[in-house]
Design a protein around this motif. Sequence first.
Motif: not given
Length: 347
Positions: A64-88
Amino acid sequence: MRATVIHAPHDIRVEEVPDPKVQVPTDAVVRVLRACICGSDLWAYRGESARQPGQRIGHEFLGIVEEAGPEVRGFSKGDLVVAPFVWSDGTCDFCSEGLTTSCPQGGFWGSVGSDGGQGEAVRVPFADGTLVKLPADAASDDHLLTALLALSDVMGTGHHAAVGAGVTRGSTVAVVGDGAVGLCGVLAAKRLGAERIIALGRHQVRTDIAKLFGATDVVAERGEAAVAAVRELTRGQGAHSVIEAVGTEQSMRTAVEITRDGGAIGYVGVPHGSGTGLDLGVMFDRNIALRGGVAPVRTYIPELLADVLDGTIDPSPVFDLTVGIEGVPGGYRAMDDRTALKVLVKP
């Protein structure tokens, strides 16, 4: 927070570490609901790949997204997300071409200075380019969450192998390796329409999962005996497509020898050992193609996600042991002893 760190071979600990925080405007902080231990983590555990004492470990998680930076556009606090094993970053030339694992600003969870997936929370760089949103109601569906976790690595990696091996509808596929990635390779080959799938493996619990996933034949032999068995099953020709999901010299040699002339090998087993098992002369003479490498899982998640959500594929059976965060060291021991196939972690 509590997180898993590695201090030395066979020395995995769960310790107090600083809580992750947004450090740059494109970061997000994700509270981990599900994580797991990967077969590739065992190379560090066994001392076959170097780690610094106290380095984080683990690269598969959703939460669950707990905090999103000010330039994050696609996600907000409370969103359920999956992460691939590499960030990009999602914007470079490689990301645009689908090769997210080659992103110049990308990195692996658990690398020096970054959070690992086997903890209570993770700072996610480039959240918009990295994370994939999941349906909110999946958070209350334990079985579905487990299946979705496989999208962070093993299901996408198995799919990458099947794509690299050129699996097509009606083809014959052989899978070298009965770990979670090899089993997901069986599932991916079935999804792509393979007519015959030969699973190479000696452990019945694992080959039973292979059959559940679509394997039509099981070869328990190894080495030359395995080659002979696959050849016998394929009228002496070998398989059109071979998935190599181990990474040793012996497994690659077996893969080459069971590939049909004009066929292809999709290799995703993390290489370890001194040799490659490849004879380019043999491959040249028999027109065998070799494709694969680190799977750009972020590129594959959207299409595989749709099939997990509608029940077309269910990779959850690869998880056969569940532990809490404090049980992670025992989970490593179980996988190292081969008493567990893949350990699910519920922080």
